[in-house]
Design a protein around this motif. Structure first.
Motif, PDB file in Angstrom:
ATOM      1  N   THR A  93      18.145  46.732  27.867  1.00  0.00           N
ATOM      2  CA  THR A  93      19.312  46.750  28.746  1.00  0.00           C
ATOM      3  C   THR A  93      19.089  45.728  29.846  1.00  0.00           C
ATOM      4  N   VAL A  94      20.033  44.795  29.975  1.00  0.00           N
ATOM      5  CA  VAL A  94      19.969  43.760  31.005  1.00  0.00           C
ATOM      6  C   VAL A  94      21.122  43.993  31.975  1.00  0.00           C
ATOM      7  N   THR A  95      20.795  44.179  33.247  1.00  0.00           N
ATOM      8  CA  THR A  95      21.803  44.376  34.288  1.00  0.00           C
ATOM      9  C   THR A  95      21.883  43.101  35.115  1.00  0.00           C
ATOM     10  N   ILE A  96      23.095  42.595  35.265  1.00  0.00           N
ATOM     11  CA  ILE A  96      23.326  41.336  35.978  1.00  0.00           C
ATOM     12  C   ILE A  96      24.194  41.641  37.196  1.00  0.00           C
ATOM     13  N   ASN A  97      23.594  41.601  38.394  1.00  0.00           N
ATOM     14  CA  ASN A  97      24.291  41.930  39.633  1.00  0.00           C
ATOM     15  C   ASN A  97      24.431  40.695  40.517  1.00  0.00           C
ATOM     16  N   ASN A  98      25.648  40.409  40.962  1.00  0.00           N
ATOM     17  CA  ASN A  98      25.894  39.317  41.906  1.00  0.00           C
ATOM     18  C   ASN A  98      25.177  38.046  41.479  1.00  0.00           C
ATOM     19  N   SER A  99      25.277  37.717  40.213  1.00  0.00           N
ATOM     20  CA  SER A  99      24.551  36.585  39.641  1.00  0.00           C
ATOM     21  C   SER A  99      25.463  35.737  38.776  1.00  0.00           C
ATOM     22  N   ILE A 100      25.032  34.507  38.531  1.00  0.00           N
ATOM     23  CA  ILE A 100      25.753  33.562  37.683  1.00  0.00           C
ATOM     24  C   ILE A 100      24.889  33.268  36.458  1.00  0.00           C
ATOM     25  N   VAL A 101      25.447  33.503  35.267  1.00  0.00           N
ATOM     26  CA  VAL A 101      24.775  33.170  34.011  1.00  0.00           C
ATOM     27  C   VAL A 101      25.792  32.355  33.213  1.00  0.00           C
ATOM     28  N   ILE A 102      25.697  31.029  33.323  1.00  0.00           N
ATOM     29  CA  ILE A 102      26.709  30.170  32.713  1.00  0.00           C
ATOM     30  C   ILE A 102      26.123  28.785  32.440  1.00  0.00           C
ATOM     31  N   GLY A 103      26.700  28.088  31.469  1.00  0.00           N
ATOM     32  CA  GLY A 103      26.281  26.713  31.191  1.00  0.00           C
ATOM     33  C   GLY A 103      24.993  26.599  30.413  1.00  0.00           C
ATOM     34  N   ASN A 104      24.638  27.642  29.658  1.00  0.00           N
ATOM     35  CA  ASN A 104      23.457  27.633  28.804  1.00  0.00           C
ATOM     36  C   ASN A 104      23.908  27.365  27.375  1.00  0.00           C
ATOM     37  N   THR A 105      23.015  26.860  26.525  1.00  0.00           N
ATOM     38  CA  THR A 105      23.425  26.503  25.165  1.00  0.00           C
ATOM     39  C   THR A 105      22.497  27.099  24.111  1.00  0.00           C
ATOM     40  N   ALA A 106      23.096  27.379  22.954  1.00  0.00           N
ATOM     41  CA  ALA A 106      22.340  27.869  21.795  1.00  0.00           C
ATOM     42  C   ALA A 106      22.705  27.010  20.599  1.00  0.00           C
ATOM     43  N   THR A 107      21.694  26.557  19.876  1.00  0.00           N
ATOM     44  CA  THR A 107      21.894  25.756  18.670  1.00  0.00           C
ATOM     45  C   THR A 107      21.205  26.471  17.511  1.00  0.00           C
ATOM     46  N   ILE A 108      21.994  26.765  16.478  1.00  0.00           N
ATOM     47  CA  ILE A 108      21.459  27.464  15.313  1.00  0.00           C
ATOM     48  C   ILE A 108      21.667  26.580  14.089  1.00  0.00           C
ATOM     49  N   ASN A 109      20.580  26.268  13.388  1.00  0.00           N
ATOM     50  CA  ASN A 109      20.637  25.367  12.226  1.00  0.00           C
ATOM     51  C   ASN A 109      21.342  24.060  12.574  1.00  0.00           C
ATOM     52  N   GLY A 110      21.097  23.547  13.772  1.00  0.00           N
ATOM     53  CA  GLY A 110      21.671  22.282  14.198  1.00  0.00           C
ATOM     54  C   GLY A 110      23.110  22.348  14.664  1.00  0.00           C
ATOM     55  N   VAL A 111      23.688  23.551  14.718  1.00  0.00           N
ATOM     56  CA  VAL A 111      25.094  23.703  15.105  1.00  0.00           C
ATOM     57  C   VAL A 111      25.184  24.418  16.453  1.00  0.00           C
ATOM     58  N   ASP A 112      25.940  23.818  17.386  1.00  0.00           N
ATOM     59  CA  ASP A 112      26.173  24.448  18.677  1.00  0.00           C
ATOM     60  C   ASP A 112      26.869  25.783  18.441  1.00  0.00           C
ATOM     61  N   THR A 113      26.349  26.859  19.072  1.00  0.00           N
ATOM     62  CA  THR A 113      26.876  28.207  18.865  1.00  0.00           C
ATOM     63  C   THR A 113      27.217  28.834  20.221  1.00  0.00           C
ATOM     64  N   PRO A 114      28.422  28.532  20.756  1.00  0.00           N
ATOM     65  CA  PRO A 114      28.791  29.011  22.089  1.00  0.00           C
ATOM     66  C   PRO A 114      28.743  30.523  22.262  1.00  0.00           C
ATOM     67  N   SER A 115      28.999  31.286  21.203  1.00  0.00           N
ATOM     68  CA  SER A 115      29.000  32.742  21.335  1.00  0.00           C
ATOM     69  C   SER A 115      27.623  33.291  21.710  1.00  0.00           C
ATOM     70  N   ARG A 116      26.581  32.502  21.554  1.00  0.00           N
ATOM     71  CA  ARG A 116      25.228  32.903  21.945  1.00  0.00           C
ATOM     72  C   ARG A 116      24.721  32.079  23.128  1.00  0.00           C
ATOM     73  N   GLY A 117      25.610  31.362  23.783  1.00  0.00           N
ATOM     74  CA  GLY A 117      25.197  30.453  24.844  1.00  0.00           C
ATOM     75  C   GLY A 117      24.556  31.106  26.049  1.00  0.00           C
ATOM     76  N   ASP A 118      25.219  32.086  26.633  1.00  0.00           N
ATOM     77  CA  ASP A 118      24.717  32.651  27.884  1.00  0.00           C
ATOM     78  C   ASP A 118      23.927  33.944  27.691  1.00  0.00           C
ATOM     79  N   CYS A 119      24.506  34.908  26.995  1.00  0.00           N
ATOM     80  CA  CYS A 119      23.868  36.212  26.799  1.00  0.00           C
ATOM     81  C   CYS A 119      23.991  36.600  25.336  1.00  0.00           C
TER      82      CYS A 119
END
Length: 170
Positions: A93-119
């Motif tokens: 369980t990850v609790t995120i309070n008064n924080s910004i989690v944005i602009g991160n990237t995930a690449t799976i098999n060489g393909v950008d995967t935005p649905s896994r970018g931040d969390c």
């Protein structure tokens, strides 16, 4: 180990890289209680793994308060991939309070995967938020009062800098 506690306060974790299965670019927390307070995690990466670009939380709890998690990345050659910013696994369980989690990237098999970018979740896990700011369709808290924006550029500067306060921020 089990029931251990770790606390990171007023820190900047930048430019770290993990290259192992189930790793965290800046932080790897397994079966422990993790608190990250007033800190910036930026420019970290998990390569060739199913981990988190900044943080990997395995089977425990983590709380981020007053933090910025941006510009981190995860790259994996497997479909059981992690998250660019934070990866929760094995009932974490990850609790995120008064924080910004944005602009991160995930690449799976060489393909950008935005649905896994931040969390991201592997197996079962949960994100809880209170005034968290995450990217649209990039994972993140489902309960609480939270905001979503389409781009990190909407709310953050492009470089890590001393903008006042205890740590460098974007």
């Amino acid at each position: 180990g089990n029931n251990a506690q770790a606390e990171i306060i007023g820190s900047t974790l930048n430019g770290n890289d993990a290259n192992a299965i189930g790793s965290g670019g800046a932080i790897y927390s397994t079966f422990a209680t993790l608190s990250v307070i007033n800190s910036t995690l930026s420019g970290n990466s998990a390569t060739g793994s199913v981990g988190g670009g900044a943080i990997y939380v395995n089977g425990n709890t983590a709380t981020l308060t007053g933090c910025t998690v941006t510009g981190n990345s995860m790259s994996s050659a497997t479909d059981i991939a992690g998250g660019g910013g934070i990866q929760a696994a094995n009932n974490a369980t990850v609790t995120i309070n008064n924080s910004i989690v944005i602009g991160n990237t995930a690449t799976i098999n060489g393909v950008d995967t935005p649905s896994r970018g931040d969390c991201s979740i592997i197996g079962s896990g949960n994100y809880v938020g209170n005034h968290a700011l995450t990217g649209v369709a990039t994972g993140g808290p489902t309960g609480g009062t939270n905001l979503n924006v389409s781009s990190a550029a909407t709310v953050l500067g492009t470089t890590l800098a001393n903008n006042g306060g205890p740590t460098q921020t974007h």
